[in-house]
Structures are given as C-alpha cells and as structure tokens.
Design a protein around this motif. Structure first.
Motif, PDB file in Angstrom:
ATOM      1  N   UNK B 389       0.812  -1.228   0.000  1.00  0.00           N
ATOM      2  CA  UNK B 389       0.000   0.000   0.000  1.00  0.00           C
ATOM      3  C   UNK B 389       0.835   1.264   0.000  1.00  0.00           C
ATOM      4  N   UNK B 390       1.776   1.368   0.944  1.00  0.00           N
ATOM      5  CA  UNK B 390       2.542   2.602   1.047  1.00  0.00           C
ATOM      6  C   UNK B 390       3.559   2.739  -0.080  1.00  0.00           C
ATOM      7  N   UNK B 391       4.023   1.603  -0.637  1.00  0.00           N
ATOM      8  CA  UNK B 391       4.961   1.783  -1.742  1.00  0.00           C
ATOM      9  C   UNK B 391       4.222   2.260  -2.988  1.00  0.00           C
ATOM     10  N   UNK B 392       2.928   1.909  -3.093  1.00  0.00           N
ATOM     11  CA  UNK B 392       2.131   2.486  -4.184  1.00  0.00           C
ATOM     12  C   UNK B 392       1.989   3.995  -3.952  1.00  0.00           C
ATOM     13  N   UNK B 393       1.693   4.368  -2.707  1.00  0.00           N
ATOM     14  CA  UNK B 393       1.572   5.787  -2.368  1.00  0.00           C
ATOM     15  C   UNK B 393       2.844   6.532  -2.744  1.00  0.00           C
ATOM     16  N   UNK B 394       3.963   5.968  -2.332  1.00  0.00           N
ATOM     17  CA  UNK B 394       5.232   6.657  -2.582  1.00  0.00           C
ATOM     18  C   UNK B 394       5.482   6.804  -4.076  1.00  0.00           C
ATOM     19  N   UNK B 395       5.167   5.762  -4.807  1.00  0.00           N
ATOM     20  CA  UNK B 395       5.414   5.815  -6.247  1.00  0.00           C
ATOM     21  C   UNK B 395       4.582   6.908  -6.911  1.00  0.00           C
ATOM     22  N   UNK B 396       3.314   6.960  -6.542  1.00  0.00           N
ATOM     23  CA  UNK B 396       2.446   7.991  -7.134  1.00  0.00           C
ATOM     24  C   UNK B 396       2.966   9.378  -6.773  1.00  0.00           C
ATOM     25  N   UNK B 397       3.362   9.555  -5.513  1.00  0.00           N
ATOM     26  CA  UNK B 397       3.792  10.881  -5.075  1.00  0.00           C
ATOM     27  C   UNK B 397       5.087  11.302  -5.778  1.00  0.00           C
ATOM     28  N   UNK B 398       5.979  10.353  -6.022  1.00  0.00           N
ATOM     29  CA  UNK B 398       7.209  10.693  -6.742  1.00  0.00           C
ATOM     30  C   UNK B 398       6.868  11.225  -8.126  1.00  0.00           C
ATOM     31  N   UNK B 403       5.791  15.002  -1.800  1.00  0.00           N
ATOM     32  CA  UNK B 403       6.536  14.309  -0.751  1.00  0.00           C
ATOM     33  C   UNK B 403       5.572  13.721   0.268  1.00  0.00           C
ATOM     34  N   UNK B 404       6.044  12.705   0.951  1.00  0.00           N
ATOM     35  CA  UNK B 404       5.264  12.120   2.044  1.00  0.00           C
ATOM     36  C   UNK B 404       6.106  12.252   3.306  1.00  0.00           C
ATOM     37  N   UNK B 405       5.559  12.883   4.336  1.00  0.00           N
ATOM     38  CA  UNK B 405       6.293  12.908   5.598  1.00  0.00           C
ATOM     39  C   UNK B 405       5.490  12.150   6.639  1.00  0.00           C
ATOM     40  N   UNK B 406       6.213  11.414   7.454  1.00  0.00           N
ATOM     41  CA  UNK B 406       5.559  10.574   8.461  1.00  0.00           C
ATOM     42  C   UNK B 406       6.078  10.997   9.825  1.00  0.00           C
ATOM     43  N   UNK B 407       5.153  11.287  10.711  1.00  0.00           N
ATOM     44  CA  UNK B 407       5.556  11.620  12.076  1.00  0.00           C
ATOM     45  C   UNK B 407       4.823  10.663  13.012  1.00  0.00           C
ATOM     46  N   UNK B 408       5.572  10.123  13.953  1.00  0.00           N
ATOM     47  CA  UNK B 408       4.905   9.200  14.860  1.00  0.00           C
ATOM     48  C   UNK B 408       5.731   8.976  16.114  1.00  0.00           C
ATOM     49  N   UNK B 409       5.014   8.736  17.195  1.00  0.00           N
ATOM     50  CA  UNK B 409       5.667   8.313  18.427  1.00  0.00           C
ATOM     51  C   UNK B 409       4.904   7.100  18.924  1.00  0.00           C
ATOM     52  N   UNK B 411       2.754   4.881  20.861  1.00  0.00           N
ATOM     53  CA  UNK B 411       1.732   5.140  21.870  1.00  0.00           C
ATOM     54  C   UNK B 411       0.927   6.396  21.603  1.00  0.00           C
ATOM     55  N   UNK B 412       1.351   7.202  20.621  1.00  0.00           N
ATOM     56  CA  UNK B 412       0.622   8.459  20.398  1.00  0.00           C
ATOM     57  C   UNK B 412       0.042   8.546  18.998  1.00  0.00           C
ATOM     58  N   UNK B 413       0.043   7.443  18.271  1.00  0.00           N
ATOM     59  CA  UNK B 413      -0.525   7.473  16.932  1.00  0.00           C
ATOM     60  C   UNK B 413       0.481   7.951  15.902  1.00  0.00           C
ATOM     61  N   UNK B 414       0.014   8.036  14.654  1.00  0.00           N
ATOM     62  CA  UNK B 414       0.914   8.424  13.568  1.00  0.00           C
ATOM     63  C   UNK B 414       0.210   9.418  12.676  1.00  0.00           C
ATOM     64  N   UNK B 415       0.993  10.324  12.064  1.00  0.00           N
ATOM     65  CA  UNK B 415       0.373  11.196  11.082  1.00  0.00           C
ATOM     66  C   UNK B 415       1.156  11.129   9.786  1.00  0.00           C
ATOM     67  N   UNK B 416       0.416  10.960   8.700  1.00  0.00           N
ATOM     68  CA  UNK B 416       1.000  10.899   7.363  1.00  0.00           C
ATOM     69  C   UNK B 416       0.589  12.166   6.628  1.00  0.00           C
ATOM     70  N   UNK B 417       1.579  12.926   6.152  1.00  0.00           N
ATOM     71  CA  UNK B 417       1.252  14.159   5.453  1.00  0.00           C
ATOM     72  C   UNK B 417       1.740  14.088   4.006  1.00  0.00           C
ATOM     73  N   UNK B 418       0.832  14.391   3.097  1.00  0.00           N
ATOM     74  CA  UNK B 418       1.176  14.450   1.680  1.00  0.00           C
ATOM     75  C   UNK B 418       1.360  15.908   1.307  1.00  0.00           C
ATOM     76  N   UNK B 419       2.548  16.261   0.797  1.00  0.00           N
ATOM     77  CA  UNK B 419       2.801  17.639   0.376  1.00  0.00           C
ATOM     78  C   UNK B 419       2.725  17.695  -1.141  1.00  0.00           C
TER      79      UNK B 419
END
Lengths: 236, 423
Positions: B389-398, B403-409, B411-419
């Motif tokens: 799934x995510x490698x398809x995302x990355x390919x399309x975004x390229x 860009x795709x930035x991923x922030x996560x800790x 226990x606190x969830x994750x956020x995926x941002x598409x620029x």
C-alpha cells in the motif's frame, strides 16, 4: 557567465568545471553500479566498478594540479578564487565517493557467496536510492547554480541517517536470528555505512557549492548525526 | 446540383479571364493590326469583328506555354521559402521529444519545453557537460563539439528519482553553423517491461509461497488425519479461503504497482480539487471505518483547494493512507483528516491523515514505504495488508513531485502528510 580580459583564463576555469562534471558522472555511475552488482550478485560488474576508480583518482590529481597552477598564474580574486578553491574541495569529496563505491564493489563476492534472500538487500537499495538522489541533485545545482534548491537537501540527509539507523537495527536482528547470517550482514553493514557517508559527502558538496555561489557559509542548523551508535539489541 | 454547376461556370470564367490577362499584350497588338488592316484595306467590318472574336477565343482557350509554367513553379517555390523565416524556437517547441541545442563551448543555447519537463533545471546558458554527466554522454558531447564525428548515438539513463532511459542522438546543425543538437528519445517503456517481468517474478514467487505452503498443508491434513472431522474441515476450509483471498489481493496490488511503473514519466499537468478527492475518499471508506469502530473527523472547509495532479492516482493515495489509518489506528477510535495550504518556502497543499493508534517506532518510519516492509507482520496479515500500500503511495507521489512525511511516536498514533506542489 562573466568574462575576463584574458580569454584563456575563462577557459581554464571552464575546464576545471567540466572535469568536475566528468568526475561527478563517474562517481554517480560507480555508486549505482556497485549497489546493482551487490543486489544481482554480479561479480563482473563489481570488477568493472573497481577498475573505474582509477579515473577518479587521476582526475582528482589533475584538478588539484590545474587549480594550484591557476591560483599561481592568475591570482584569482573573489568569486573566481572561491570557484577554484571550491573545485579542489568538491573533487576531493567526489574522489571519496568513488572510493566508497569501490569498497562496496569489493564486498560483492563476500556477501553473495551463499544465496541471500532478496529482503536483505531491499533496505540497502532504498538507502542507495536516497543517497544517489542527493548526489544527483547537488551536482545539478552545481551546474545550474540555483542554490535555493539546496534547502531540500538537508531534509533528505536526515532521511538517509534515519534509514541507516533502521537498517543497522534490521541487520543486527538477522545476525541474532542465525549466526550464519553474520558474515554477509557484517559486510552489508559496512556497505550501508558507506552509502550513508556518500550522502554526507553530497551534503559537503552542497555546502561548498553554496559558498562558491553566495560567498558566505551555509547557515548551520542541523543536528548532524545518525543514531546508530546508540543501537543495542536486548534479548527479550 | 445547380449550385455546383454555377460554381463550375464561375471557375471556368475565372480561368478564361486569367488566360486573357496573361496574353493581354499579344492580344492588344493583334487587335490593333486587325483594326488597322480593316481601316486601311477597306475590308468588311463584319469580317474584322469576326476575326477579332476568333482571336480572343483562341487566346482564352490556348494552353499555357512551358515558359509560363516554369515561371509559376518558381513563384510557388518562392512562397515556400517562408519556411526559412521560421524561428528555431517555435520549431523546437513543436517537437515532443526533449531537444537541446548547444554551441561549441558546450553551453545550452535552446532548450525546448519537453527537455525542461524531463530534466528540470535545464536552461539556456547551462553547461550541458555539467548537466549530462554520464561518462558516455561526456564522450559523445566531446566528439561532437570537437568535430571528430558528425553524429553520435548513445544511451542515457537517469536512475533517480524515477528510472528513465533515453536514446540520444547528437549531431551538428548544418555546415559550420557552430551549433549542435541533442535529441532524446524515451526508451523507458521497453526497459520497464523488462524490469517489471523480473521484479514481478521475484516478488510474486516470494510472497506467494507463504499462502501456498499453508494451503497445501491444510489440503494434506484434510486428506489425512482430519478426513472424518466435520468441525475441523469447516475451519480449515475457512483458512484456505482466507489464504486464496490474500493471494488475490497480493496479485491486485502487484499489478497496480506494475501498471504505475509502466506509465511514462510525465508530471501531471491538470489541476484538481484536492478537497473534493479527500471528501470522496472519506465517503467511500465510511463503511470500513464504521466496521472498525473508527470515527473520521474532517477539519477542512467547503471551498475548493486546487493543486496539480491526477485525480484517480491521488484518490488511490488518500484511500491507501486513510485505509491504513482506520485499520492500524483502530484502537485510537478516531482519525483526523486535515488540509492546509502553505506558501513558504514553496506553495503547496498539505493533506494530513492522523490516527491515534499504537504509532510506529522510530526505526521503522523511514522504511515503511519499501515494498513488503511490514512493521508488524502478524498484525499486517490480520488486517489483510499486502505490504504494498505505502509503496504504491510513494510511487504515485514521486510522479507528482510530491513528498510524504511521516511523524509518529509509539503510543501516540501516527500522522501521514502528503505535500503536493500547488504552483
């Protein structure tokens, strides 16, 4: 490009730049092919990469000689001086990139002695792709002089470091799983380290290019380190 | 019908008038002579008029002389010479393949739009030796500009960010113009087909082996020890069905990725309303969200937010991201989708999908877009993930220069941002 009264002065500067471009092309090619040789277990290609390194060594020496001669004869000032000093530094960085590529190529035989699973190389390929993009972008900026594009490069350098740390951990896990993995994984660790350092050299070149074009140092704002020095695997 | 006859008549009349005009001097002299003869030789005026009519008739219907025809051809050629006045710039712009014209010093003089799209920072004044650094290209450019050869053909490959292969032809323009042209022909497709086949076999054979092994194991059990155990049989058949479904999903994803890789590299030029796409994705995934007990919150308004992109591909990007958020962030109970526009450093649209699940450990973050990389293999299997799934995302975004930035800790969830670049 501004011109000097002495035409051959321009030509000497231009020659330096073109030699650097040729070095850059060779370095990019070597890194690319060394990783390809590793993934495909292609000992022939690895040998070719090792032989190609001679070109970088020779050209670096040539650039050094030419640059010193140019300083002595023309006594360049301001941006010309930066250009020449920059050329010396960039050629040194590119020569190191070539060495690192060669080192990866040298490990091909050791890594691929037994048949390794593809998953072992996937991370390395992704890491190499990042480093190569970094190198290509930096050299493109050197060609076009549009230094405002350099800001994105620091982002990518952070990505390279993070990826390297992750790869380090993954390879350690494989070694713990099965002692037979230790030989190939150790070599792969060195390969990963080499690629990570190629990224660092690209960043160095970026800083030099910024200095050459702008006449001032690139602002310092980065925490420059990977976290692999702190990675330990505790047995659960 | 009558109209066409009229047309015909008009054309005939035009032709007659043309002939008469061409022969007007000869005609005038002949008429003057006739009139003079009639006047002085006291010939019957009726005869004079009849003779002149005959003369006009002959003049009107006489074929063109070879000399006239030659003159006509020459004047037509003179019209065609306006081709020479055509500017090289508009000619280059009309060519769909990337084209770079450079001088003997190796400086780009003319770069067409296709080249700018394909290679980014190429502009007149750029040293092409510094831009096209591959050793073969360097050698070919040197040969051409030193005059050692008139034409060179080399293969040029760009590995990153997307693999592209070109057959490049370099040649001198005209005789001694001091200019050279470099024409690129995209050969990536053939190369991609080759790679796709190799990749597909490598990936598919590896990833298919696990479900296959499990199915064949259960078949063996069903024929042997569990032959007469209806309860076990039902259970095993269920597992086997799950495994075959997994294989089907895997093939779908692999094909989808391969199809994307097959597409030629063209940054999408159309403008799309990102807000609408995201809303559509949310609507289409609401059953899944309800099933997993996740509430999707949206924090964006109703006004359109425009960026450049391909509608279907972006739909797939947001669908994959939101689906992941619902599946793996299930324990958080909610997913927040937000869209923002920023102007610095470059105008872009940032779409963030944030979940409140277990989060992703730091060491996995840089790797999650790799093919078949799974943070937690068991959980991924349980959620019917294929690892693609995510490698398809990355390919399309390229392909979108995004860009795709991923922030996560943890226990606190994750956020995926598409620029997405908004330009």
């Amino acid at each position: 490009m501004n011109t000097h009264i002495v035409r051959s002065y321009d030509e000497e500067l231009k020659y330096l730049r073109n030699r650097l471009a040729a070095m850059g092309g060779h370095a990019e090619r070597m890194v690319d092919q060394s990783v390809l040789a590793l993934v495909n277990a292609d000992a022939g290609l690895a040998r070719k990469v090792i032989e190609d390194d001679v070109f970088l060594d020779e050209t670096q020496r040539e650039v050094d000689d030419k640059a010193i001669l140019l300083i002595a004869r023309r006594q360049p000032m301001a941006d010309d001086l930066r250009e020449v000093v920059g050329a010396i530094r960039i050629s040194a960085d590119l020569e190191r990139v070539g060495d690192l590529g060669k080192n990866i190529a040298k490990r091909v035989v050791a890594v691929t002695e037994g048949r390794q699973p593809l998953s072992l190389f996937r991370g390395l390929q992704a890491l190499a792709e990042l480093a190569l993009t970094q190198l290509k972008d930096v050299l493109d900026v050197y060609a076009s002089r549009s230094v405002d594009r350099l800001a994105f490069m620091r982002d990518r350098d952070d990505q390279i470091d993070a990826m390297y740390t992750s790869l380090f951990r993954e390879l350690l896990t494989y070694m713990m799983e099965d002692p037979r993995n230790i030989t190939p994984c150790t070599h792969l660790l060195f390969c990963a380290k080499n690629i990570e350092r190629i990224g660092d050299h690209a960043t160095n070149i970026a800083e030099t290019v910024y200095y050459v074009v702008k006449g001032e140092q690139m602002p310092i704002e980065r925490p420059k380190e990977d976290k692999s020095h702190g990675v330990v695997l505790s047995k659960e | 019908m009558s109209e066409s006859r009229e047309e015909h008549a008009r054309r005939l009349l035009g032709a007659v008038a043309g002939r008469l005009a061409l022969n007007r001097w000869l005609l005038a002299v002949a008429m003057t002579l006739l009139v003079a003869v009639g006047w002085f030789g006291s010939v019957d005026p009726v005869l004079v008029v009849a003779a002149s009519l005959l003369l006009i008739l002959v003049a009107a219907l006489s074929p063109r002389s070879p000399a006239q025809r030659e003159r006509a051809v020459r004047s037509a050629a003179a019209d065609g010479a306006s081709l020479e006045g055509l500017s090289a710039r508009s000619l280059a712009a009309a060519v769909v393949d990337p084209l770079v014209v450079f001088d003997a010093a190796g400086t780009a003089v003319l770069v067409n739009d296709a080249a700018r799209v394909a290679f980014g920072a190429v502009a007149p004044g750029l040293s092409i030796l510094m831009k096209f650094r591959a050793p073969e290209m360097q050698a070919a450019i040197e040969h051409i500009r030193s005059g050692a050869s008139q034409a060179e053909t080399v293969d040029y490959a760009e590995r990153v960010p997307i693999e592209r292969v070109y057959r490049v032809t370099l040649s001198a323009i005209g005789q001694g113009s001091g200019l050279f042209v470099m024409a690129f022909r995209d050969q990536s497709e053939a190369r991609r087909i080759d790679r796709m086949r190799a990749d597909f076999i490598a990936n598919a054979s590896h990833e298919m082996r696990t479900p296959l092994a499990s199915i064949s194991g259960f078949v063996e059990t069903l024929r042997g020890p569990a032959r007469n155990d209806p309860a076990a049989r039902e259970q095993f058949l269920q597992i086997m069905q799950n495994q075959t479904q997994r294989m089907a999903r895997l093939i779908d994803d692999l094909l989808s990725l391969s199809r994307l890789e097959m597409k030629p590299y063209l940054p999408p030029g159309a403008s799309v309303d990102v807000r609408l796409i995201v809303q559509n994705v949310i609507d289409s995934l609401s059953p899944l969200a309800a099933e997993s007990g996740v509430v999707i919150e949206r924090t964006f308004g109703d006004e359109p937010i425009v960026a450049r992109g391909d509608r279907d591909e972006l739909f797939q990007v947001f669908e994959n991201l939101l689906e992941n958020a619902c599946k793996y962030g299930q324990s958080g109970g909610r997913v927040v989708v937000s869209i923002e526009r920023t102007e610095v450093p470059e105008p872009e649209v940032a779409v963030t999908i944030r979940d409140f699940g277990p989060g992703i450990a730091e060491e996995h973050i840089p790797r999650v877009t790799e093919r078949f990389y799974r943070v937690d293999v068991d959980n991924s299997r349980a959620q019917k993930g294929t690892g693609l799934g995510l490698s398809i995302v990355k390919h399309i975004l390229t392909r979108h220069n995004a860009r795709l930035t991923i922030k996560s800790k943890v226990g606190e969830g994750a956020s995926f941002t598409v620029h997405l670049p908004a330009r």
